[in-house]
Structures are given as structure tokens and as C-alpha cells.
Design a protein around this motif. Structure first.
Motif, PDB file in Angstrom:
ATOM      1  N   VAL A 281      15.489   5.034  21.737  1.00 56.53           N
ATOM      2  CA  VAL A 281      16.780   4.489  22.192  1.00 56.53           C
ATOM      3  C   VAL A 281      17.971   5.087  21.436  1.00 56.53           C
ATOM      4  CG1 VAL A 281      18.164   2.390  22.407  1.00 56.53           C
ATOM      5  CG2 VAL A 281      15.759   2.369  23.074  1.00 56.53           C
ATOM      6  N   PRO A 282      17.982   5.097  20.088  1.00 54.30           N
ATOM      7  CA  PRO A 282      19.127   5.743  19.409  1.00 54.30           C
ATOM      8  C   PRO A 282      19.220   7.224  19.742  1.00 54.30           C
ATOM      9  CG  PRO A 282      17.844   4.426  17.874  1.00 54.30           C
ATOM     10  CD  PRO A 282      17.031   4.527  19.129  1.00 54.30           C
ATOM     11  N   GLY A 283      18.060   7.881  19.858  1.00 53.73           N
ATOM     12  CA  GLY A 283      18.077   9.303  20.205  1.00 53.73           C
ATOM     13  C   GLY A 283      18.684   9.544  21.567  1.00 53.73           C
ATOM     14  N   LEU A 284      18.400   8.653  22.510  1.00 54.96           N
ATOM     15  CA  LEU A 284      18.964   8.787  23.857  1.00 54.96           C
ATOM     16  C   LEU A 284      20.479   8.614  23.844  1.00 54.96           C
ATOM     17  CD1 LEU A 284      18.510   8.986  26.935  1.00 54.96           C
ATOM     18  CD2 LEU A 284      18.263   6.508  26.961  1.00 54.96           C
ATOM     19  N   ILE A 285      20.948   7.569  23.144  1.00 59.64           N
ATOM     20  CA  ILE A 285      22.394   7.276  23.134  1.00 59.64           C
ATOM     21  C   ILE A 285      23.174   8.356  22.383  1.00 59.64           C
ATOM     22  CG2 ILE A 285      24.135   5.636  22.341  1.00 59.64           C
ATOM     23  CD1 ILE A 285      21.994   3.434  22.746  1.00 59.64           C
ATOM     24  N   ILE A 286      22.755   8.637  21.147  1.00 61.50           N
ATOM     25  CA  ILE A 286      23.487   9.626  20.341  1.00 61.50           C
ATOM     26  C   ILE A 286      23.347  11.019  20.953  1.00 61.50           C
ATOM     27  CG2 ILE A 286      23.699  10.659  18.046  1.00 61.50           C
ATOM     28  CD1 ILE A 286      22.612   8.042  16.905  1.00 61.50           C
ATOM     29  N   GLY A 287      22.160  11.327  21.472  1.00 62.10           N
ATOM     30  CA  GLY A 287      21.962  12.624  22.111  1.00 62.10           C
ATOM     31  C   GLY A 287      22.872  12.814  23.306  1.00 62.10           C
ATOM     32  N   ARG A 288      23.095  11.740  24.087  1.00 71.31           N
ATOM     33  CA  ARG A 288      23.985  11.838  25.246  1.00 71.31           C
ATOM     34  C   ARG A 288      25.443  12.088  24.801  1.00 71.31           C
ATOM     35  NH1 ARG A 288      23.169  10.127  30.411  1.00 71.31           N
ATOM     36  NH2 ARG A 288      20.996  10.551  29.856  1.00 71.31           N
ATOM     37  N   VAL A 289      25.845  11.400  23.719  1.00 77.35           N
ATOM     38  CA  VAL A 289      27.207  11.608  23.199  1.00 77.35           C
ATOM     39  C   VAL A 289      27.392  13.064  22.754  1.00 77.35           C
ATOM     40  CG1 VAL A 289      28.811  10.990  21.346  1.00 77.35           C
ATOM     41  CG2 VAL A 289      27.502   9.203  22.505  1.00 77.35           C
ATOM     42  N   LEU A 290      26.392  13.589  22.059  1.00 70.36           N
ATOM     43  CA  LEU A 290      26.484  14.973  21.584  1.00 70.36           C
ATOM     44  C   LEU A 290      26.431  15.960  22.750  1.00 70.36           C
ATOM     45  CD1 LEU A 290      24.193  14.725  18.421  1.00 70.36           C
ATOM     46  CD2 LEU A 290      26.680  14.771  18.516  1.00 70.36           C
ATOM     47  N   ASP A 291      25.690  15.632  23.802  1.00 68.53           N
ATOM     48  CA  ASP A 291      25.656  16.496  24.993  1.00 68.53           C
ATOM     49  C   ASP A 291      27.037  16.597  25.633  1.00 68.53           C
ATOM     50  OD1 ASP A 291      23.013  17.027  24.677  1.00 68.53           O
ATOM     51  OD2 ASP A 291      22.300  15.653  26.228  1.00 68.53           O
ATOM     52  N   ARG A 292      27.751  15.461  25.661  1.00 72.74           N
ATOM     53  CA  ARG A 292      29.108  15.478  26.229  1.00 72.74           C
ATOM     54  C   ARG A 292      30.027  16.373  25.399  1.00 72.74           C
ATOM     55  NH1 ARG A 292      30.399  11.217  29.670  1.00 72.74           N
ATOM     56  NH2 ARG A 292      32.378  12.326  29.880  1.00 72.74           N
ATOM     57  N   LYS A 293      29.863  16.311  24.085  1.00 80.98           N
ATOM     58  CA  LYS A 293      30.669  17.171  23.210  1.00 80.98           C
ATOM     59  C   LYS A 293      30.351  18.639  23.461  1.00 80.98           C
ATOM     60  CE  LYS A 293      31.868  14.451  19.142  1.00 80.98           C
ATOM     61  NZ  LYS A 293      31.794  14.394  17.659  1.00 80.98           N
ATOM     62  N   ALA A 294      29.055  18.940  23.625  1.00 79.58           N
ATOM     63  CA  ALA A 294      28.642  20.331  23.870  1.00 79.58           C
ATOM     64  C   ALA A 294      29.206  20.834  25.200  1.00 79.58           C
ATOM     65  CB  ALA A 294      27.120  20.417  23.857  1.00 79.58           C
ATOM     66  N   GLU A 295      29.189  19.978  26.216  1.00 80.91           N
ATOM     67  CA  GLU A 295      29.750  20.374  27.520  1.00 80.91           C
ATOM     68  C   GLU A 295      31.247  20.656  27.403  1.00 80.91           C
ATOM     69  OE1 GLU A 295      28.698  17.166  30.029  1.00 80.91           O
ATOM     70  OE2 GLU A 295      26.566  17.661  30.055  1.00 80.91           O
ATOM     71  N   ARG A 296      31.931  19.870  26.575  1.00 75.47           N
ATOM     72  CA  ARG A 296      33.367  20.092  26.372  1.00 75.47           C
ATOM     73  C   ARG A 296      33.611  21.438  25.689  1.00 75.47           C
ATOM     74  NH1 ARG A 296      37.444  16.148  22.944  1.00 75.47           N
ATOM     75  NH2 ARG A 296      39.292  17.441  23.134  1.00 75.47           N
ATOM     76  N   TYR A 297      32.759  21.747  24.714  1.00 75.90           N
ATOM     77  CA  TYR A 297      32.881  23.044  24.048  1.00 75.90           C
ATOM     78  C   TYR A 297      32.666  24.184  25.035  1.00 75.90           C
ATOM     79  CZ  TYR A 297      33.387  21.998  19.081  1.00 75.90           C
ATOM     80  OH  TYR A 297      33.880  21.619  17.866  1.00 75.90           O
ATOM     81  N   GLU A 298      31.652  24.067  25.898  1.00 69.18           N
ATOM     82  CA  GLU A 298      31.371  25.123  26.875  1.00 69.18           C
ATOM     83  C   GLU A 298      32.577  25.344  27.795  1.00 69.18           C
ATOM     84  OE1 GLU A 298      26.513  24.611  27.233  1.00 69.18           O
ATOM     85  OE2 GLU A 298      27.833  23.855  28.807  1.00 69.18           O
ATOM     86  N   LEU A 299      33.220  24.232  28.171  1.00 67.53           N
ATOM     87  CA  LEU A 299      34.411  24.342  29.006  1.00 67.53           C
ATOM     88  C   LEU A 299      35.542  25.054  28.261  1.00 67.53           C
ATOM     89  CD1 LEU A 299      35.823  23.572  31.666  1.00 67.53           C
ATOM     90  CD2 LEU A 299      36.471  21.404  30.626  1.00 67.53           C
ATOM     91  N   GLU A 300      35.681  24.738  26.982  1.00 67.21           N
ATOM     92  CA  GLU A 300      36.732  25.369  26.186  1.00 67.21           C
ATOM     93  C   GLU A 300      36.442  26.853  25.940  1.00 67.21           C
ATOM     94  OE1 GLU A 300      38.467  21.561  23.682  1.00 67.21           O
ATOM     95  OE2 GLU A 300      36.670  22.583  22.986  1.00 67.21           O
ATOM     96  N   PHE A 301      35.175  27.210  25.810  1.00 72.64           N
ATOM     97  CA  PHE A 301      34.841  28.634  25.673  1.00 72.64           C
ATOM     98  C   PHE A 301      35.235  29.398  26.940  1.00 72.64           C
ATOM     99  CE2 PHE A 301      31.137  27.325  22.707  1.00 72.64           C
ATOM    100  CZ  PHE A 301      32.031  27.239  21.638  1.00 72.64           C
ATOM    101  N   GLU A 302      35.016  28.782  28.084  1.00 68.33           N
ATOM    102  CA  GLU A 302      35.425  29.420  29.342  1.00 68.33           C
ATOM    103  C   GLU A 302      36.947  29.551  29.413  1.00 68.33           C
ATOM    104  OE1 GLU A 302      33.784  27.223  32.557  1.00 68.33           O
ATOM    105  OE2 GLU A 302      31.704  27.534  31.936  1.00 68.33           O
ATOM    106  N   GLN A 303      37.650  28.523  28.918  1.00 61.91           N
ATOM    107  CA  GLN A 303      39.114  28.580  28.898  1.00 61.91           C
ATOM    108  C   GLN A 303      39.604  29.698  27.978  1.00 61.91           C
ATOM    109  OE1 GLN A 303      40.216  24.611  27.746  1.00 61.91           O
ATOM    110  NE2 GLN A 303      40.203  23.838  29.837  1.00 61.91           N
ATOM    111  N   ILE A 304      38.951  29.842  26.839  1.00 62.96           N
ATOM    112  CA  ILE A 304      39.320  30.925  25.906  1.00 62.96           C
ATOM    113  C   ILE A 304      39.187  32.277  26.599  1.00 62.96           C
ATOM    114  CG2 ILE A 304      38.607  32.134  23.807  1.00 62.96           C
ATOM    115  CD1 ILE A 304      37.783  29.398  22.672  1.00 62.96           C
ATOM    116  N   THR A 305      38.069  32.471  27.286  1.00 61.48           N
ATOM    117  CA  THR A 305      37.840  33.738  27.991  1.00 61.48           C
ATOM    118  C   THR A 305      38.906  33.961  29.061  1.00 61.48           C
ATOM    119  OG1 THR A 305      35.463  33.459  27.641  1.00 61.48           O
ATOM    120  CG2 THR A 305      36.135  35.070  29.277  1.00 61.48           C
TER     121      THR A 305
END
Length: 211
Positions: free
Chosen positions: A178-202
Motif C-alpha cells: 500500500v505505501p509503495g503504491l501511493i508513494i510510487g504513484r506520486v513519484l510517477d507523476r513527478k517523473a511524467e512532469r519532468y518528461e514534459l519539461e524535457f520536451e519543452q526544453i527541446t
């Protein structure tokens, strides 16, 4: 009085009680413990990597790096990505290469970094309840074996031990997942935001000269 005694337990006694508790659930408890260790290692690593450290939007950050150059303070992964992308853009100009592809190639390691241990965490989150369920089945089999014995009442310890194993492993499996699911989902959202920002940088850097 008991609480005072518990507080005065030495580290070795605490370890002994922990081992005793883990042995209550059998080998499945140790498997879950190892999974839990790897899960929190992966979560901690991802949290550290995804620590933003930089405020403001991507365009403003690129402008800061262009104005200040090497004097710009590096506060997080996004700062390093912008600095590398600007350097890649300069190199692409000098050698006449495709700027967008050159920048994308430089940023590829950053995509890999933000997704570090993502698959491992997801696997453990799915696997832990199943391992707990395996412990439950093993505990129930042990219980039914004791019930089938002719000396059922003399083997009360075996029956209670089987039930304890079933309950402990189920509980620990959920505690891991359960904690792995919740915290992992939060970190996944952060990673997706980074991927979007990398595309913006390009996009921003490769189209800057055309503006």
C-alpha cells in the motif's frame, strides 16, 4: 511497568524479538522483508533523483542559463538538463547537425534517470500481496494438517502457529504494497512532469533562432 521494561531492551534483545516475530510467519515473512527493503531503496532513490530544486517555468530557466552561463547555480536535475541542452544546441550549430535530434540525444539519460527503479517498484507492489497470500495458504495448510491429526488438541500450538503465519504474512504483504503504491504513484507523476519539461526544453531551444 511492562512499557518501562520494553524501553530498556538492549539492541540485541530488540533484534532477537524482531527475528522471533519474523520467524513466526515462516520463510515468507523474510521474503516480504527483503522485498520491502528493495522497495524503500527504490522509492528513496527516486525521491532523491526527482527532487526538483528549481522553481519557475522552463522558458524562464533557459533564459537564466543563457544570460548567466556557467555562473548559473545548479539546484536540480532541470538545471543540468537545460545546461546540457544549450551546450548541445551550440555543438549542433558548429557541426551543422540537426539541433532537435542533437538535444534529444543529450537528454536521453535524463529520461532514463527519472524512470529509475520504476518497474522494480511496480513489480514489488504487485508481488508483495501475492507473496503474502502464499504465506496465508501455507499457514492454512499447516492449520488443516494439525486439525486432521488425531492428537488435534495436543497440537494446539501448531494450529495457532498456522493461523498466525497466515495473518502475519497477509498483513505484511499489504503493509509493503500500500505505501509503495501511493508513494510510487506520486513519484510517477513527478517523473511524467519532468518528461514534459524535457520536451519543452527541446522545443524552446531548437526553435529559439526562428523566433
Amino acid at each position: 511497568m511492562r512499557s518501562i521494561e520494553a524501553k530498556m531492551l538492549s539492541p540485541f534483545e530488540l533484534i532477537g524479538r524482531f527475528v522471533e516475530l519474523m520467524n513466526t510467519g515462516g520463510v515468507v515473512m523474510w521474503v516480504l522483508f527483503i522485498l520491502n527493503f528493495f522497495l524503500w531503496y527504490g522509492l528513496g532513490y527516486r525521491y532523491f533523483i526527482l527532487n526538483r530544486g528549481t522553481k519557475g517555468n522552463v522558458r524562464r530557466l533557459i533564459n537564466k542559463h543563457e544570460k548567466r552561463g556557467e555562473a548559473q547555480a545548479m539546484r536540480g536535475m532541470l538545471d543540468y538538463a537545460v545546461a546540457d541542452a544549450l551546450q548541445a544546441a551550440q555543438e549542433a550549430k558548429e557541426i551543422g547537425a540537426n539541433m532537435r535530434k542533437h538535444i534529444s540525444g543529450v537528454l536521453l539519460p535524463y529520461y532514463s534517470d527519472v524512470n529509475s527503479y520504476r518497474i522494480m517498484i511496480r513489480t514489488i507492489v504487485v508481488l508483495a500481496p501475492l507473496v503474502g497470500l502464499l504465506g496465508t495458504v501455507m499457514g492454512m495448510i499447516e492449520t488443516f494438517d494439525a486439525l486432521q491429526s488425531s492428537s488435534m488438541f495436543a497440537q494446539g500450538a501448531s494450529i495457532s502457529g498456522g493461523i498466525s503465519k497466515a495473518l502475519f504474512t497477509t498483513e505484511l504483504g499489504l503493509v509493503v504494497a500500500v505505501p509503495g503504491l501511493i508513494i510510487g504513484r506520486v513519484l510517477d507523476r513527478k517523473a511524467e512532469r519532468y518528461e514534459l519539461e524535457f520536451e519543452q526544453i527541446t522545443d524552446i531551444i531548437s526553435t529559439k533562432d526562428a523566433e
